[in-house]
Design a protein around this motif. Structure first.
Motif, PDB file in Angstrom:
ATOM      1  N   ARG A 126       0.853  -1.181   0.000  1.00 29.81           N
ATOM      2  CA  ARG A 126       0.000   0.000   0.000  1.00 29.81           C
ATOM      3  C   ARG A 126       0.890   1.232   0.000  1.00 29.81           C
ATOM      4  N   CYS A 127       0.738   2.065  -1.008  1.00 25.99           N
ATOM      5  CA  CYS A 127       1.581   3.246  -1.158  1.00 25.99           C
ATOM      6  C   CYS A 127       0.751   4.513  -0.981  1.00 25.99           C
ATOM      7  N   SER A 128       1.321   5.478  -0.285  1.00 23.55           N
ATOM      8  CA  SER A 128       0.671   6.766  -0.046  1.00 23.55           C
ATOM      9  C   SER A 128       1.622   7.875  -0.500  1.00 23.55           C
ATOM     10  N   LEU A 141       6.145  10.035   2.115  1.00 23.49           N
ATOM     11  CA  LEU A 141       5.602   8.981   1.264  1.00 23.49           C
ATOM     12  C   LEU A 141       5.737   7.660   2.025  1.00 23.49           C
ATOM     13  N   HIS A 142       4.675   6.845   2.005  1.00 20.27           N
ATOM     14  CA  HIS A 142       4.659   5.613   2.796  1.00 20.27           C
ATOM     15  C   HIS A 142       4.398   4.399   1.907  1.00 20.27           C
ATOM     16  N   CYS A 143       5.060   3.285   2.265  1.00 17.63           N
ATOM     17  CA  CYS A 143       4.921   2.029   1.524  1.00 17.63           C
ATOM     18  C   CYS A 143       4.993   0.887   2.536  1.00 17.63           C
ATOM     19  N   THR A 186       9.350   4.205   4.513  1.00 23.87           N
ATOM     20  CA  THR A 186       8.999   5.623   4.615  1.00 23.87           C
ATOM     21  C   THR A 186      10.037   6.477   3.898  1.00 23.87           C
ATOM     22  N   CYS A 213       3.786  -1.440  -6.107  1.00 26.48           N
ATOM     23  CA  CYS A 213       2.545  -0.676  -6.142  1.00 26.48           C
ATOM     24  C   CYS A 213       2.516   0.196  -7.398  1.00 26.48           C
ATOM     25  N   GLN A 216       2.340   6.791  -8.639  1.00 27.13           N
ATOM     26  CA  GLN A 216       1.486   7.907  -8.245  1.00 27.13           C
ATOM     27  C   GLN A 216       2.254   9.212  -8.457  1.00 27.13           C
TER      28      GLN A 216
END
Length: 293
Positions: A126-128, A141-143, A186, A213, A216
């Motif tokens: 899950r990537c943000s 950014l999170h993974c 992170t 992922c 983005q």
């Protein structure tokens, strides 16, 4: 282990086990052999048992010459003592104990432990990624994924090119100010600049495989200081005009209390010498006394 002792006219044997691999590793859904070999015994038909030890709990795998529990449909004994597990899952990661009882031997029981590790490929992480960040601000950014075993390590990519965990060692990222933690996934930009704009993706990797992922987009934009100041001035000008309009309206009486149109009604004056009284049986006033001459 008991060794073979030879005395004059006497021979003592003890059951002894060995293994070709005490720490097998297999990927999930594959088969694995847990090697347990009887090295020496004089008992013609020793009793074989397998036990599983996981999280401090012990359960039977092979007991009474048959498989137990869910192993009944996906495990078998090979070469009399070794255990073969088919279609392994992450729950099969455990310590397996092979126990052999040989009543005719001097040492009647021996055991050996096999430590099985079932590796699990990472799931899609899950990537943000923030969509837009102003120049000079921080961005995180999170993974992360929690299915893989062993635990995954993470790597970040910008426009399909890897970001080095050490910004000083990479010529392509020497202008960036970020911190990348491969263990947590992170990626933190301490002060973004225009060159940090791009398409970001993350890959989770362990010994069993990797997963990625989707990319983005992160845009880094300039703050329009002139536009902000201009907007503030326009708002102030509008407020001043509204205030002046309200003051003018007050001065011209638009906000004064309304007055009745026409002349106000006044009670007619009583003629001299005349008094008015109201009676119970009359609905109007009548003269109480006559005119004074």
């Amino acid at each position: 282990y008991y060794l073979l002792f030879v005395f004059p006219g006497c021979r003592l044997l003890a059951v002894e086990l060995t293994s070709s691999n005490t720490k097998p590793v297999v990927q999930e859904f594959q088969s694995v052999e847990l090697s347990c070999i009887i090295k020496s015994t004089v008992t013609p038909d020793p009793r074989i048992e397998w036990k599983k030890i996981r999280d401090g709990e012990t359960s039977y795998v092979f007991f009474g010459n048959k498989m137990q529990g869910d192993f009944a449909t996906r495990a078998e004994i090979l070469s009399r003592t070794s255990l073969v597990i088919k279609n392994t899952t992450r729950m099969d990661t455990a310590t397996y104990r092979c126990e052999v009882a040989a009543p005719s031997d001097t040492k009647t029981i021996d055991e050996i432990n096999i430590h099985l590790t079932v590796q699990v490929k990472p799931m899609t992480p899950r990537c943000s990624v923030p969509k837009a960040v102003p120049v000079g601000k921080s961005a995180s950014l999170h993974c992360h994924e929690n299915e893989g075993f062993p635990k995954s390590i993470y790597s970040w990519y910008r426009n399909s090119e890897p970001l080095s965990p050490d910004t000083k060692s990479s010529s392509k990222s020497h202008n960036s100010s970020y911190t990348l933690d491969p263990a947590t996934g992170t990626l933190v930009f301490h002060a973004v600049h225009k060159g940090d704009t791009g398409r970001y993706s993350c890959i989770a990797t362990n010994d069993a495989g990797s997963a990625k992922c989707e990319e983005q987009e992160m845009e880094v934009y300039d703050l329009n200081i002139g536009g902000i100041i201009g907007g503030v001035l326009v708002v102030l000008a509008v407020l001043v005009l509204i205030t002046l309009g309200i003051c003018c309206a007050y001065r011209r009486g638009y906000f004064a209390n309304g007055k009745e149109s026409g002349e106000s009604y006044k009670t007619p004056a009583k003629p001299d010498g005349v008094n008015y009284i109201r009676t119970d049986d009359e609905g109007d006033f009548r003269h109480k006394s006559s005119f004074v001459i």
